[in-house]
Design an enzyme around this catalytic site. Structure first.
Site, PDB file in Angstrom:
ATOM      1  N   TRP A 116       0.874  -1.173   0.000  1.00 33.00           N
ATOM      2  CA  TRP A 116       0.000   0.000   0.000  1.00 33.00           C
ATOM      3  C   TRP A 116       0.916   1.229   0.000  1.00 33.00           C
ATOM      4  O   TRP A 116       1.753   1.360   0.909  1.00 33.00           O
ATOM      5  CB  TRP A 116      -0.857  -0.037   1.273  1.00 33.00           C
ATOM      6  CG  TRP A 116      -1.872   1.044   1.408  1.00 33.00           C
ATOM      7  CD1 TRP A 116      -2.751   1.473   0.455  1.00 33.00           C
ATOM      8  CD2 TRP A 116      -2.143   1.814   2.585  1.00 33.00           C
ATOM      9  NE1 TRP A 116      -3.557   2.451   0.970  1.00 33.00           N
ATOM     10  CE2 TRP A 116      -3.210   2.677   2.274  1.00 33.00           C
ATOM     11  CE3 TRP A 116      -1.602   1.843   3.870  1.00 33.00           C
ATOM     12  CZ2 TRP A 116      -3.732   3.576   3.195  1.00 33.00           C
ATOM     13  CZ3 TRP A 116      -2.133   2.734   4.798  1.00 33.00           C
ATOM     14  CH2 TRP A 116      -3.182   3.586   4.462  1.00 33.00           C
ATOM     15  N   ASP A 129      -0.697  -5.265   9.796  1.00 34.31           N
ATOM     16  CA  ASP A 129      -1.693  -4.310   9.302  1.00 34.31           C
ATOM     17  C   ASP A 129      -2.931  -5.094   8.851  1.00 34.31           C
ATOM     18  O   ASP A 129      -2.910  -5.765   7.824  1.00 34.31           O
ATOM     19  CB  ASP A 129      -1.073  -3.523   8.131  1.00 34.31           C
ATOM     20  CG  ASP A 129      -2.017  -2.472   7.589  1.00 34.31           C
ATOM     21  OD1 ASP A 129      -3.109  -2.293   8.150  1.00 34.31           O
ATOM     22  OD2 ASP A 129      -1.651  -1.812   6.588  1.00 34.31           O
ATOM     23  N   LYS A 181     -13.412  -1.174   5.998  1.00 31.99           N
ATOM     24  CA  LYS A 181     -13.962  -2.056   4.973  1.00 31.99           C
ATOM     25  C   LYS A 181     -14.973  -3.032   5.563  1.00 31.99           C
ATOM     26  O   LYS A 181     -16.074  -3.178   5.047  1.00 31.99           O
ATOM     27  CB  LYS A 181     -12.845  -2.871   4.308  1.00 31.99           C
ATOM     28  CG  LYS A 181     -11.798  -2.201   3.429  1.00 31.99           C
ATOM     29  CD  LYS A 181     -11.578  -0.823   3.420  1.00 31.99           C
ATOM     30  CE  LYS A 181     -10.636  -0.222   2.439  1.00 31.99           C
ATOM     31  NZ  LYS A 181      -9.566   0.557   2.986  1.00 31.99           N
TER      32      LYS A 181
HETATM   33  C1  LMR Z   1      -6.855   1.742  -0.770  1.00 33.73           C
HETATM   34  O1  LMR Z   1      -5.759   1.171  -0.713  1.00 33.73           O
HETATM   35  O2  LMR Z   1      -7.386   2.082  -1.829  1.00 33.73           O
HETATM   36  C2  LMR Z   1      -7.606   2.000   0.508  1.00 33.73           C
HETATM   37  O3  LMR Z   1      -6.931   1.435   1.580  1.00 33.73           O
HETATM   38  C3  LMR Z   1      -7.945   3.415   0.693  1.00 33.73           C
HETATM   39  C4  LMR Z   1      -6.759   4.298   0.959  1.00 33.73           C
HETATM   40  O4  LMR Z   1      -6.833   5.074   1.907  1.00 33.73           O
HETATM   41  O5  LMR Z   1      -5.757   4.248   0.240  1.00 33.73           O
END
Ligand code: LMR
Length: 405
Positions: free
Chosen positions: A133, A213, A248
């Site tokens: 992420w 996480d 989520k």
């Molecule tokens: C995502 O990865 O799209 C979600 O976790 C929302 C975000 O805040 O990035």
């Protein structure tokens, strides 16, 4: 006259949030949003869960004050999340070795984790899966930490555990390692329960400080099933941090509802950690928001609402699983290529398509398909009806991209 701002360059848009605003601004009728991770139903909307609506009604009726709750936020919420994460029977909890605080979303919990770790091991580096992420890197930078990547994904769309471990063996005592699960973002690939236990033991032996996480609990196989790996890790590694998001699984995105949990070696350490978390939060947001945590507390304190939430969560999970199956089949038959089976076996909202950088720009400009430059797609944002037209748009780009590889 002052002139602080005229020289300020515009900050580049966030890789995910930038897509969200560009999509909204696109006037084309037939457009596809595969960007930010939000669940949508078959009508394309993100409804408020019935369990949440009912809980909100109860809260409005009985809430007598909006006075501050204090640094920990909602204690009932924190305890309910402890039960979800550690289980009803937990040695660490009964030994008072667990600290939990309400946080502004999962991201707020990650910020607390990285800032706490900066206090306990100032030289510690942060290891993040590659890919990950993108916001992990941003939070690491905000907490003044250096981030390093460890390989995660094999070319066949499964976990590359040997390469991951080769990289993590370079970590030194005091380093922080972020593991995501269940439903790794962006790959949808999770370690097995045995691999989670191995990772916990590895961190314990190497003197690493792990952060788990947990942002998609219940989206992979079920609430209990999804925690098996996390609990195996916690059993093997005594000092572990957990960032838990309710965005989520409770559909509470905009309420910013999360919990930060720390399992410590001794009860005394738990008290020290709690004092530091209060101190860190005080300088940034002072005290956590209350509404989302009250909703989750209300749901989890009621058998009836918990059953309703389970039902709604199960329906989101099944829908994502069906979308994955149908997308994998549609891509296979449209491209004539076999490489999409992994999409059906991966879990959660996201998977990666072999589309990157400039190709994703072309997709946006020419075909109104919005996805980040990493090729990540939000499968939970698709509709069954939308799969065929989307695959029609993606196919020439996928064929071109796969022909180059
Ligand atoms: C995502 O990865 O799209 C979600 O976790 C929302 C975000 O805040 O990035």
């Amino acid at each position: 006259m002052t002139d602080f701002l005229s020289g300020l360059a515009i900050s580049p848009p966030d890789p995910l949030l930038g897509i969200m605003s560009a999509f909204r601004a696109d006037p084309r009728e037939n457009k596809f949003d595969l960007g930010v991770g939000v669940y949508r139903d078959e009508t394309g909307s993100t409804p408020v869960l019935e369990a949440v609506k009912t809980a909100e009604r109860h809260i409005t009726q009985r809430q007598a004050t909006k006075a501050y709750e204090g640094p920990r936020g909602n204690a009932g919420f924190c305890e309910a999340i402890e039960t979800l994460v550690f289980g009803a029977q937990s040695e660490a909890r009964s030994e008072e070795r667990v600290v939990s605080v309400t946080s502004p979303g999962g991201c707020g919990a990650i910020f607390l984790a990285m800032t706490l770790a900066a206090r306990t091991s100032p030289k510690g580096r942060i290891w993040v899966s590659d890919p990950s992420w993108p916001n992990h890197l941003k939070v690491a930078a905000a907490a003044g930490r250096t981030a390093l990547g460890y390989p995660y994904m094999a070319p066949d769309g499964t976990l590359d555990f040997p390469r991951m471990m080769d990289a993590l063996r370079q970590a030194t005592p005091g380093d922080i390692v972020i593991f995501q699960g269940p439903c790794h973002n962006p790959s949808g690939i999770d370690p097995s329960e045995e691999q989670w236990a191995y990772l916990g033991d590895f961190c314990e032996r190497q003197g690493l400080f792990p952060l788990l996480d947990v942002a998609y609990h219940g989206f992979a196989h079920g609430l209990e099933e999804d925690m098996a790996g996390i609990r195996a890790f916690l059993a093997a590694c005594r000092e572990t941090m957990v960032a838990y998001s309710c965005s989520k699984n409770f559909g509470l995105y905009r309420e910013r509802t999360g919990c930060f949990l720390v399992q410590t070696e001794a009860p005394r350490d738990a008290q020290a950690v709690a004092s530091h978390l209060a101190d860190i939060a005080r300088a940034v947001y002072s005290m956590p928001p209350a509404h989302g945590a009250a909703i989750v507390e209300t749901i989890l304190a009621s058998e009836e609402l918990t059953a309703l939430w389970h039902k709604e969560l199960t329906s989101m999970r099944s829908r994502i699983r069906d979308l994955r199956r149908n997308l994998a089949d549609a891509l296979k038959s449209a491209t004539g290529m076999d490489g999409f089976e992994a999409l059906a076996n991966q879990t959660g909202m996201f998977s990666l398509l072999p589309l990157q950088g400039p190709i994703t720009d072309m997709l946006r400009v020419q075909s109104a398909v919005y996805l980040p430059a990493s090729g990540r797609i939000n499968i939970a944002g698709l509709t069954q009806e939308g799969i065929a037209p989307l695959v029609g748009q993606l196919t020439p780009y996928l064929q071109a991209s796969l022909a180059q590889q």
